[in-house]
Design a protein around this motif. Structure first.
Motif, PDB file in Angstrom:
ATOM      1  N   ASP A 160      29.410  -3.375 -13.131  1.00 24.77           N
ATOM      2  CA  ASP A 160      30.036  -2.624 -12.041  1.00 24.77           C
ATOM      3  C   ASP A 160      31.277  -3.324 -11.524  1.00 24.77           C
ATOM      4  O   ASP A 160      32.261  -2.666 -11.198  1.00 24.77           O
ATOM      5  CB  ASP A 160      29.044  -2.396 -10.895  1.00 24.77           C
ATOM      6  N   ASP A 161      31.237  -4.637 -11.434  1.00 24.13           N
ATOM      7  CA  ASP A 161      32.409  -5.381 -10.968  1.00 24.13           C
ATOM      8  C   ASP A 161      33.583  -5.202 -11.926  1.00 24.13           C
ATOM      9  O   ASP A 161      34.716  -4.974 -11.495  1.00 24.13           O
ATOM     10  CB  ASP A 161      32.081  -6.871 -10.820  1.00 24.13           C
ATOM     11  N   TYR A 162      33.324  -5.289 -13.226  1.00 30.64           N
ATOM     12  CA  TYR A 162      34.375  -5.085 -14.215  1.00 30.64           C
ATOM     13  C   TYR A 162      34.906  -3.662 -14.138  1.00 30.64           C
ATOM     14  O   TYR A 162      36.113  -3.432 -14.190  1.00 30.64           O
ATOM     15  CB  TYR A 162      33.878  -5.373 -15.630  1.00 30.64           C
ATOM     16  N   ALA A 163      33.990  -2.700 -14.019  1.00 25.93           N
ATOM     17  CA  ALA A 163      34.386  -1.289 -13.936  1.00 25.93           C
ATOM     18  C   ALA A 163      35.215  -1.034 -12.680  1.00 25.93           C
ATOM     19  O   ALA A 163      36.202  -0.296 -12.728  1.00 25.93           O
ATOM     20  CB  ALA A 163      33.150  -0.387 -13.955  1.00 25.93           C
ATOM     21  N   ASP A 164      34.826  -1.645 -11.574  1.00 29.38           N
ATOM     22  CA  ASP A 164      35.584  -1.474 -10.330  1.00 29.38           C
ATOM     23  C   ASP A 164      37.008  -2.007 -10.477  1.00 29.38           C
ATOM     24  O   ASP A 164      37.969  -1.351 -10.062  1.00 29.38           O
ATOM     25  CB  ASP A 164      34.892  -2.190  -9.163  1.00 29.38           C
ATOM     26  N   LEU A 191      32.255 -10.958 -25.892  1.00 29.95           N
ATOM     27  CA  LEU A 191      31.515 -11.736 -24.904  1.00 29.95           C
ATOM     28  C   LEU A 191      30.183 -11.071 -24.599  1.00 29.95           C
ATOM     29  O   LEU A 191      30.060  -9.858 -24.638  1.00 29.95           O
ATOM     30  CB  LEU A 191      32.325 -11.824 -23.597  1.00 29.95           C
ATOM     31  N   SER A 192      29.207 -11.878 -24.278  1.00 27.29           N
ATOM     32  CA  SER A 192      27.955 -11.273 -23.831  1.00 27.29           C
ATOM     33  C   SER A 192      28.069 -11.067 -22.327  1.00 27.29           C
ATOM     34  O   SER A 192      28.198 -12.008 -21.557  1.00 27.29           O
ATOM     35  CB  SER A 192      26.773 -12.184 -24.171  1.00 27.29           C
ATOM     36  N   VAL A 193      28.061  -9.805 -21.930  1.00 27.24           N
ATOM     37  CA  VAL A 193      28.263  -9.452 -20.530  1.00 27.24           C
ATOM     38  C   VAL A 193      26.940  -8.998 -19.953  1.00 27.24           C
ATOM     39  O   VAL A 193      26.308  -8.074 -20.467  1.00 27.24           O
ATOM     40  CB  VAL A 193      29.312  -8.319 -20.400  1.00 27.24           C
ATOM     41  N   ALA A 194      26.521  -9.638 -18.886  1.00 28.42           N
ATOM     42  CA  ALA A 194      25.295  -9.241 -18.216  1.00 28.42           C
ATOM     43  C   ALA A 194      25.488  -7.880 -17.564  1.00 28.42           C
ATOM     44  O   ALA A 194      26.502  -7.640 -16.918  1.00 28.42           O
ATOM     45  CB  ALA A 194      24.915 -10.287 -17.174  1.00 28.42           C
ATOM     46  N   PRO A 195      24.529  -6.962 -17.718  1.00 24.82           N
ATOM     47  CA  PRO A 195      24.669  -5.623 -17.150  1.00 24.82           C
ATOM     48  C   PRO A 195      24.884  -5.628 -15.639  1.00 24.82           C
ATOM     49  O   PRO A 195      25.537  -4.743 -15.106  1.00 24.82           O
ATOM     50  CB  PRO A 195      23.351  -4.943 -17.508  1.00 24.82           C
ATOM     51  N   ALA A 196      24.368  -6.602 -14.944  1.00 24.09           N
ATOM     52  CA  ALA A 196      24.502  -6.643 -13.489  1.00 24.09           C
ATOM     53  C   ALA A 196      25.954  -6.756 -13.054  1.00 24.09           C
ATOM     54  O   ALA A 196      26.313  -6.341 -11.957  1.00 24.09           O
ATOM     55  CB  ALA A 196      23.699  -7.816 -12.925  1.00 24.09           C
ATOM     56  N   PHE A 197      26.806  -7.314 -13.913  1.00 25.93           N
ATOM     57  CA  PHE A 197      28.206  -7.506 -13.552  1.00 25.93           C
ATOM     58  C   PHE A 197      29.101  -6.373 -14.031  1.00 25.93           C
ATOM     59  O   PHE A 197      30.282  -6.353 -13.720  1.00 25.93           O
ATOM     60  CB  PHE A 197      28.715  -8.837 -14.096  1.00 25.93           C
TER      61      PHE A 197
END
Length: 178
Positions: free
Chosen positions: A29-33, A21-27
């Motif tokens: 942190d949410d995935y990492a959290d 998937l193309s994941v926007a860098p801004a998100f």
């Protein structure tokens, strides 16, 4: 639990989905959290954080996948099945949700459903090695079921026993919890 439980954890390849998937860098942190909460043994908090994120972005496939993984790890199998099923409907080109759905079905000894999900995973990505391996495991479990039935129906058939023994060697019976 069936052999499905032994390949359950090995099939959750979050990196495979992230790469697909193309994941926007801004998100990120949410995935990492959410991942950190899950790895820290806080599935309720991880699920709450995932749900909070999905309230704003309900179609996000990566967070929905993570939610299904969290539900699986938390023992909420029916919820995880629903999550992966809906993800498959919305993103049929992604093989990972099919694979994880198949693992859940196999864990419930629903091997025909597991086979169908894995065949969909392989159609979506013919080079997805994990799905091929899991499909082989499911075919072997189905073969064991068929050989057991053949032995019940015709105990004198000498060709069935060696085949059944081989399958049982691959998938030893698991002791039931008392």
């Amino acid at each position: 639990m069936t052999h499905a439980g032994s390949f359950l954890h090995a099939t959750f390849r979050l990196l495979a989905l992230a790469a697909a998937l193309s994941v926007a860098p801004a998100f990120a942190d949410d995935y990492a959290d959410v991942n950190q909460l899950m790895r820290s043994g806080k599935p309720a908090e991880a699920l709450a954080k995932a749900d909070q994120y999905l309230a704003a972005k309900p179609k996000d496939p990566q967070m929905r996948f993570l939610k299904g993984v969290i539900q699986t790890e938390a023992g909420r199998t029916d919820d995880a099945i629903a999550t992966f099923t809906k993800l498959n409907e919305d993103y049929p080109e992604l093989p990972e949700p099919y694979n994880n759905l198949a693992v859940l079905y196999a864990g419930q000894s629903q091997f025909d459903k597991a086979r169908a999900a894995l065949e969909s995973a392989v159609r979506a990505n013919p080079s997805y090695a994990i799905a091929h391996e899991n499909l082989g495991d499911v075919y072997a479990k189905l073969a064991g079921i068929a050989y057991s039935k053949a032995q019940q129906l015709d105990a004198a058939n000498a060709s069935v026993q060696p085949k059944l023994a081989l399958i049982r060697q691959l998938f030893p019976p698991v002791a039931k919890a008392r």
